[in-house]
Design an enzyme around this catalytic site. Structure first.
Site, short mmCIF file in Angstrom:
data_model
loop_
_atom_site.label_atom_id
_atom_site.label_comp_id
_atom_site.label_asym_id
_atom_site.label_seq_id
_atom_site.Cartn_x
_atom_site.Cartn_y
_atom_site.Cartn_z
N HIS A 19 0.75 -1.17 0.01
CA HIS A 19 0.14 -0.01 0.03
C HIS A 19 0.71 1.05 0.00
O HIS A 19 2.30 1.17 0.11
CB HIS A 19 -0.88 0.04 1.34
CG HIS A 19 -0.43 0.02 2.39
ND1 HIS A 19 0.29 1.07 3.11
CD2 HIS A 19 -0.03 -0.95 3.58
CE1 HIS A 19 0.73 0.67 4.24
NE2 HIS A 19 0.60 -0.32 4.59
N CYS B 33 3.24 -4.78 6.93
CA CYS B 33 2.90 -4.64 5.40
C CYS B 33 4.03 -4.09 4.53
O CYS B 33 5.30 -3.61 5.17
CB CYS B 33 1.83 -3.56 5.26
SG CYS B 33 0.08 -4.19 5.79
#
Length: 234
Positions: free
Chosen positions: A115, A131
């Site tokens: 992301h 992440c």
């Protein structure tokens, strides 16, 4: 009538399987589905490689490198999960922390993805909670390029970077290292649950029994001595 039922039955089963597969692949996996360690075949046009030590994400098309992006990855206490996964979800505008785009991965023990970020200074460092962070313009470009079903290979050792002791683990932790501990305890006959990478009460109970049998502190914490007793480090 009996012949008609028998002729329709395989078709009905096939339709049911397709419906189940569609339910799994749209969005994140169902919370109650039993997770398994992903093993992904090369079937898509594109593939992604993530190299945490180099802070780099590489895109390949039919095996040829076409793009490379700088990234941020997980810190030592919340590492980016090592292994082979697939992109199972694509979303937009989850919030400022996640930038304009999100590509979700089928990691069994939690919600992990690629992301954007509102902390561009973190790119090139081990600063995320697991992440893979990208610059917003880069993740937008990747989002438009990469379809659902793309294979993502995250390189590294499940126990962490070379030269560093593996994480101390206890109830509440998640990750590939937890899954490995569960697998070893299961092989040794101590753990009867699912090797899902989630350190819960059943993993704690199994670990304490293992510790007692091996004359280790019965505290439910995976220390260096526990790793050694399980044969995971020397």
């Amino acid at each position: 009538m009996s012949r008609m039922i028998h002729s329709l039955l395989p078709r009905a089963i096939a339709i049911g399987l397709l419906v189940s597969l569609a339910h799994f692949t749209i969005g994140f996996p169902a919370a109650h589905a039993e997770p398994s360690l992903p093993i992904v075949a090369d079937q898509s046009l594109y593939s992604i490689e993530v190299r945490p030590l180099k802070h780099q994400l590489i895109v390949r098309k039919q095996g040829l490198k076409i793009k490379a992006y700088p990234i941020a990855v997980g810190n030592p206490s919340t590492p980016t999960p090592v292994g082979e996964y697939i992109v199972i979800y694509k979303g937009k505008n989850w919030g400022p922390s996640f930038g304009p785009r999100w590509l979700g991965l089928n990691v069994p023990w939690g919600i992990y993805g690629i992301h954007g970020t509102n902390q561009p200074h973190s790119i090139g460092q081990h600063l995320s909670h697991g992440c893979i962070r990208m610059r917003n313009k880069d993740v937008t470009e990747l989002f438009d390029m990469i379809p659902i079903g793309t294979k993502v290979t995250i390189y590294g050792h499940v126990l962490g970077d070379p030269g560093r002791h593996p994480r101390r683990l206890a109830q509440g932790d998640v990750g590939g290292d937890v899954q490995l501990i569960q697998s070893r305890l299961k092989s040794a006959g101590y753990f009867n649950g699912t090797c899902d990478g989630k350190f819960g009460p059943s993993t704690t109970a199994a670990l304490k029994k293992f510790q007692a049998d091996h004359h280790l502190a019965r505290n439910g914490v995976v220390s260096v001595k526990v790793y050694e007793a399980l044969g995971l480090i020397e």
